[in-house]
Design a protein around this motif. Structure first.
Motif, mmCIF file in Angstrom:
data_model
loop_
_atom_site.group_PDB
_atom_site.id
_atom_site.type_symbol
_atom_site.label_atom_id
_atom_site.label_comp_id
_atom_site.label_asym_id
_atom_site.label_seq_id
_atom_site.Cartn_x
_atom_site.Cartn_y
_atom_site.Cartn_z
ATOM 1 N N GLN A 17 -9.031 -2.497 9.127
ATOM 2 C CA GLN A 17 -8.603 -2.997 8.084
ATOM 3 C C GLN A 17 -8.216 -4.597 7.898
ATOM 4 O OE1 GLN A 17 -4.961 -0.932 6.870
ATOM 5 N NE2 GLN A 17 -5.735 1.057 7.177
ATOM 6 N N ARG A 59 2.424 6.071 -2.898
ATOM 7 C CA ARG A 59 3.586 7.033 -3.343
ATOM 8 C C ARG A 59 3.644 7.084 -4.883
ATOM 9 N NH1 ARG A 59 6.087 4.602 1.115
ATOM 10 N NH2 ARG A 59 6.451 2.689 0.040
ATOM 11 N N GLU A 75 1.195 10.134 9.166
ATOM 12 C CA GLU A 75 -0.099 9.815 9.710
ATOM 13 C C GLU A 75 -0.774 8.716 8.780
ATOM 14 O OE1 GLU A 75 -1.594 10.791 12.313
ATOM 15 O OE2 GLU A 75 -0.315 12.603 12.957
ATOM 16 N N ARG A 116 -3.250 -2.358 8.760
ATOM 17 C CA ARG A 116 -2.500 -1.350 9.577
ATOM 18 C C ARG A 116 -3.377 -1.289 11.059
ATOM 19 N NH1 ARG A 116 1.651 0.542 5.833
ATOM 20 N NH2 ARG A 116 3.219 1.928 7.181
ATOM 21 N N GLY A 139 2.258 -3.826 4.473
ATOM 22 C CA GLY A 139 1.707 -2.444 4.795
ATOM 23 C C GLY A 139 0.415 -2.421 4.881
ATOM 24 N N THR A 194 0.949 -1.341 0.183
ATOM 25 C CA THR A 194 0.126 0.108 -0.091
ATOM 26 C C THR A 194 0.813 1.349 -0.067
ATOM 27 O OG1 THR A 194 -0.374 -0.464 2.401
ATOM 28 C CG2 THR A 194 -2.106 -0.669 1.051
HETATM 29 P P1 AMP Z 1 4.978 2.263 4.353
HETATM 30 O O1 AMP Z 1 5.798 2.483 2.901
HETATM 31 O O2 AMP Z 1 4.255 0.977 4.360
HETATM 32 O O3 AMP Z 1 5.617 2.798 5.532
HETATM 33 O O4 AMP Z 1 3.597 3.366 4.097
HETATM 34 C C1 AMP Z 1 4.112 4.748 3.874
HETATM 35 C C2 AMP Z 1 2.921 5.711 4.285
HETATM 36 O O5 AMP Z 1 1.717 5.352 3.709
HETATM 37 C C3 AMP Z 1 2.385 5.442 5.628
HETATM 38 O O6 AMP Z 1 3.255 5.991 6.824
HETATM 39 C C4 AMP Z 1 0.850 6.034 5.679
HETATM 40 O O7 AMP Z 1 0.727 7.267 5.792
HETATM 41 C C5 AMP Z 1 0.511 5.186 4.424
HETATM 42 N N1 AMP Z 1 -0.161 3.913 4.439
HETATM 43 C C6 AMP Z 1 0.571 2.806 3.714
HETATM 44 N N2 AMP Z 1 -0.295 1.919 4.171
HETATM 45 C C7 AMP Z 1 -1.278 2.097 4.750
HETATM 46 C C8 AMP Z 1 -2.393 1.604 5.376
HETATM 47 N N3 AMP Z 1 -2.857 0.123 5.168
HETATM 48 N N4 AMP Z 1 -3.337 2.438 5.912
HETATM 49 C C9 AMP Z 1 -3.036 3.624 6.285
HETATM 50 N N5 AMP Z 1 -2.230 4.400 5.775
HETATM 51 C C10 AMP Z 1 -1.256 3.833 5.130
#
Ligand code: AMP
Length: 221
Positions: free
Chosen positions: A96, A40, A61, A92, A89, A35
């Motif tokens: 979910q 990104r 956040e 979380r 990811g 995710t």
């Molecule tokens: P990550 O690369 O998995 O560390 O995700 C980077 C950012 O994307 C996180 O800090 C959140 O802001 C957002 N994000 C990724 N996956 C989720 C998720 N399952 N629920 C909410 N926000 C997410």
């Protein structure tokens, strides 16, 4: 080779999920559904949704549950995910996780891996992490690309993620404890959780993961 696995990988930010999931998804021949990567890409594409997501991400956040759940539901409905997937990811939050149960019905997940790394080590890893702004390849101050912060794989610029700064890292780790750590109990109550030691070289950790995944899939057959 094991095929058709439906897996989730949990772990604090900086536990090595991204690196290990890329390798494990190749090994298992299932798509790596991250995710963070999907969000990104949306940020990079500059869509309205991407701009909204960016505001949350840069502060460390979480994106609202219903938004991320919609993204994942669409991705898992694509044909390649019918043979299995490796979720990185997501989930979380408990909301979910419950939504994911519904998405995979009538099947269930095969296994949830928790990549376990002490907080001091992830703090160190996150502040030294650098990523390719084009393809997402992961580097660090200790293991930089060969040429002047230019990605070895695609030639893109290697940079620090905007959410790998100290305040955002602290916020993300707090949120992990608050929202994501309860998922360990959620999945262990369902007999799906395997905790894997994430300290060691990428090869060592990968070997441990494969052993646990192979054993779980064998037991199910
Ligand atoms: P990550 O690369 O998995 O560390 O995700 C980077 C950012 O994307 C996180 O800090 C959140 O802001 C957002 N994000 C990724 N996956 C989720 C998720 N399952 N629920 C909410 N926000 C997410």
């Amino acid at each position: 080779m094991t095929r058709g696995a439906r897996l989730v990988v949990l772990g604090k930010q900086g536990a090595g999920k991204g690196t290990q999931c890329v390798r494990l998804s190749h090994y298992l021949a299932v798509p790596h559904v991250s995710t963070g990567d999907m969000l990104r890409s949306a940020v990079k594409a500059g869509t309205e949704f991407g701009q909204l997501a960016r505001a949350y991400m840069d502060r460390g956040e979480l994106i609202p549950d219903d938004v991320v759940m919609g993204l994942v539901e669409e991705r898992l409905a694509e044909p390649d995910a019918s043979r299995g997937f490796l979720l990185d990811g997501f989930p979380r939050t408990t909301v979910q996780a419950k939504a994911l149960d519904e998405m995979v019905k009538p099947n269930s997940l095969d296994l949830v891996l928790d990549l376990d790394v002490p907080t001091e080590l992830v703090l160190k890893r996150l502040s030294s992490r650098r990523v390719c702004s084009t393809c997402g390849a992961i580097y660090s101050l200790e293991a930089p690309p060969k040429l002047n912060w230019t990605c070895d794989l695609c030639g893109g610029e290697v940079v620090q993620r905007p959410d790998d700064t100290e305040p955002a890292i602290r916020r993300r780790l707090d949120l992990y404890e608050e929202s994501t750590a309860p998922l360990l109990k959620f999945y262990s109550d369902r007999n799906l959780l395997a905790v894997v030691d994430g300290v060691g070289t990428p090869d060592e950790v990968m070997e441990r993961l494969i052993e646990v995944v192979e054993a779980a899939i064998r037991d199910k057959r």
